[in-house]
Design a protein around this motif. Sequence first.
Motif, PDB file in Angstrom:
ATOM      1  N   HIS A 161      11.431  50.478  63.444  1.00 47.45           N
ATOM      2  CA  HIS A 161      11.589  51.222  64.699  1.00 47.45           C
ATOM      3  C   HIS A 161      13.069  51.526  64.890  1.00 47.45           C
ATOM      4  O   HIS A 161      13.916  50.633  64.782  1.00 47.45           O
ATOM      5  CB  HIS A 161      11.073  50.413  65.891  1.00 47.45           C
ATOM      6  CG  HIS A 161      11.295  51.112  67.211  1.00 47.45           C
ATOM      7  ND1 HIS A 161      10.511  52.162  67.636  1.00 47.45           N
ATOM      8  CD2 HIS A 161      12.234  50.915  68.187  1.00 47.45           C
ATOM      9  CE1 HIS A 161      10.947  52.575  68.819  1.00 47.45           C
ATOM     10  NE2 HIS A 161      11.988  51.849  69.167  1.00 47.45           N
ATOM     11  N   ARG A 183      15.909  53.578  67.374  1.00 50.54           N
ATOM     12  CA  ARG A 183      16.250  54.278  68.619  1.00 50.54           C
ATOM     13  C   ARG A 183      17.690  54.766  68.518  1.00 50.54           C
ATOM     14  O   ARG A 183      18.607  53.977  68.248  1.00 50.54           O
ATOM     15  CB  ARG A 183      16.107  53.362  69.836  1.00 50.54           C
ATOM     16  CG  ARG A 183      16.537  54.034  71.148  1.00 50.54           C
ATOM     17  CD  ARG A 183      16.384  53.097  72.346  1.00 50.54           C
ATOM     18  NE  ARG A 183      16.915  53.681  73.579  1.00 50.54           N
ATOM     19  CZ  ARG A 183      16.275  54.541  74.344  1.00 50.54           C
ATOM     20  NH1 ARG A 183      15.055  54.938  74.022  1.00 50.54           N
ATOM     21  NH2 ARG A 183      16.828  55.015  75.452  1.00 50.54           N
ATOM     22  N   ASN A 201      13.333  58.111  69.771  1.00 53.62           N
ATOM     23  CA  ASN A 201      12.678  56.919  69.245  1.00 53.62           C
ATOM     24  C   ASN A 201      11.774  57.303  68.085  1.00 53.62           C
ATOM     25  O   ASN A 201      10.982  58.254  68.192  1.00 53.62           O
ATOM     26  CB  ASN A 201      11.848  56.235  70.336  1.00 53.62           C
ATOM     27  CG  ASN A 201      12.716  55.603  71.414  1.00 53.62           C
ATOM     28  OD1 ASN A 201      13.209  54.492  71.252  1.00 53.62           O
ATOM     29  ND2 ASN A 201      12.904  56.322  72.513  1.00 53.62           N
ATOM     30  N   VAL A 202      11.892  56.571  67.003  1.00 59.78           N
ATOM     31  CA  VAL A 202      11.072  56.822  65.821  1.00 59.78           C
ATOM     32  C   VAL A 202      10.519  55.489  65.326  1.00 59.78           C
ATOM     33  O   VAL A 202      11.267  54.513  65.159  1.00 59.78           O
ATOM     34  CB  VAL A 202      11.890  57.478  64.691  1.00 59.78           C
ATOM     35  CG1 VAL A 202      11.013  57.670  63.447  1.00 59.78           C
ATOM     36  CG2 VAL A 202      12.480  58.800  65.149  1.00 59.78           C
ATOM     37  N   THR A 203       9.225  55.452  65.118  1.00 60.15           N
ATOM     38  CA  THR A 203       8.583  54.275  64.541  1.00 60.15           C
ATOM     39  C   THR A 203       7.888  54.697  63.248  1.00 60.15           C
ATOM     40  O   THR A 203       7.117  55.658  63.233  1.00 60.15           O
ATOM     41  CB  THR A 203       7.544  53.655  65.497  1.00 60.15           C
ATOM     42  OG1 THR A 203       8.208  53.257  66.714  1.00 60.15           O
ATOM     43  CG2 THR A 203       6.886  52.436  64.876  1.00 60.15           C
ATOM     44  N   GLU A 204       8.141  53.966  62.182  1.00 66.64           N
ATOM     45  CA  GLU A 204       7.576  54.295  60.874  1.00 66.64           C
ATOM     46  C   GLU A 204       6.869  53.076  60.298  1.00 66.64           C
ATOM     47  O   GLU A 204       7.376  51.949  60.392  1.00 66.64           O
ATOM     48  CB  GLU A 204       8.683  54.736  59.897  1.00 66.64           C
ATOM     49  CG  GLU A 204       9.432  55.981  60.341  1.00 66.64           C
ATOM     50  CD  GLU A 204      10.595  56.304  59.438  1.00 66.64           C
ATOM     51  OE1 GLU A 204      10.885  57.493  59.257  1.00 66.64           O
ATOM     52  OE2 GLU A 204      11.216  55.359  58.913  1.00 66.64           O
TER      53      GLU A 204
END
Length: 371
Positions: free
Chosen positions: A325, A327, A361-364
Amino acid sequence: NDVTMLRHRDRKFSQGRVLYLNNPANTSGSDGIPDQLINYDVQEFFYANQPTFFLGGKSYMYENGGIRVPTYDKNWTSGHYSIGEGGDGRNLQEWDFLRGPLTSAAAMARVDYEISDAISYHGKFEYGRSTYNGATYPYRDDKRPIFFNGLGGSVAHLDNPYLPDSVRDIMLANNVSSLNIDRTYANWPVMGDEHERTSYTILNSFEGKLGSNLRWEAFHQFGRTIDNVVGSNIPYKSRWTAARDAVRDPVSGAIVCRDLDARAAGCVPFDIFSTDAPTQAQMDWALHDRIERRQNTQNIFGANVVGDLSKLPHGTVSAAFGVEHRRESLKTVDDPLAAAGEVVYTGAQTGLHPDLDVSMNVTEVFGEVVI
């Protein structure tokens, strides 16, 4: 680490401003005459550090208490905004950098520690700091409306108490009551674009074993870059334009600003013909240091597991799984006078930087299996 400033004027090979100009002798593309010629020492009267004006089809320069007709060593173009080679005027690039002044420092630290046979810790810290002045040059303007968002440069009126007698005489002889003044205010403090940048990153991670064939890792990384910017000695538009237009108070006889509202606010007039350094009171009134702050932040959390899952008759099944995650945020704050247009205008070579407070925000999640 310190890098000293080096300007064009500090080295012989770059002291002259080089410019390609149309060759008036050229008639066509096949006449054997060069289309353009090279001016190796460009000078322009209206860029001069001394007050200049254009009247009756001729340029004049006020210097040492009198006026004279400036000359080039070689004339290239004529008119108010003429161009010459050598002689009077000023080279517009003389303040430009060959090398900007930079001071920088950096530090790093790392810690590796085995908590147990199965778990270990890794820590890392990186820090950097630099200061840089990206531009230092004096303010200048002329009668064109590109300056001060249409207000143009200084205008000398016959009732200006600073008006030199020699200038007054030529105005009266030509039956004009006002005169546009072109000049570079090299006697005033130069404008600057100072950056103080700080950047740091902190990484904490743990890793260990899961059984005999798998390894895991969990980490957190935090990074931030801050740029504190000072646009120093920028003419405060409404104050500068009020202060340059001086009159004599009919009651007290004191030299004051023409604009009554500015005068009531404490306006301190200055002499547009002077090449002496301004007083502290004049600078306090007419100049402003534009303050900005820009901050980038990144926060990353992640974990993963890698290793062999099982054995097959002719190989193994390997896998990697994880999640991350991230941010990222950007926050910028500009000087309130910038948004008001007081220190952002044509001629100051600075633009408006809108205040921002944005984030992403990116969640991979990832996985891979190899058989």
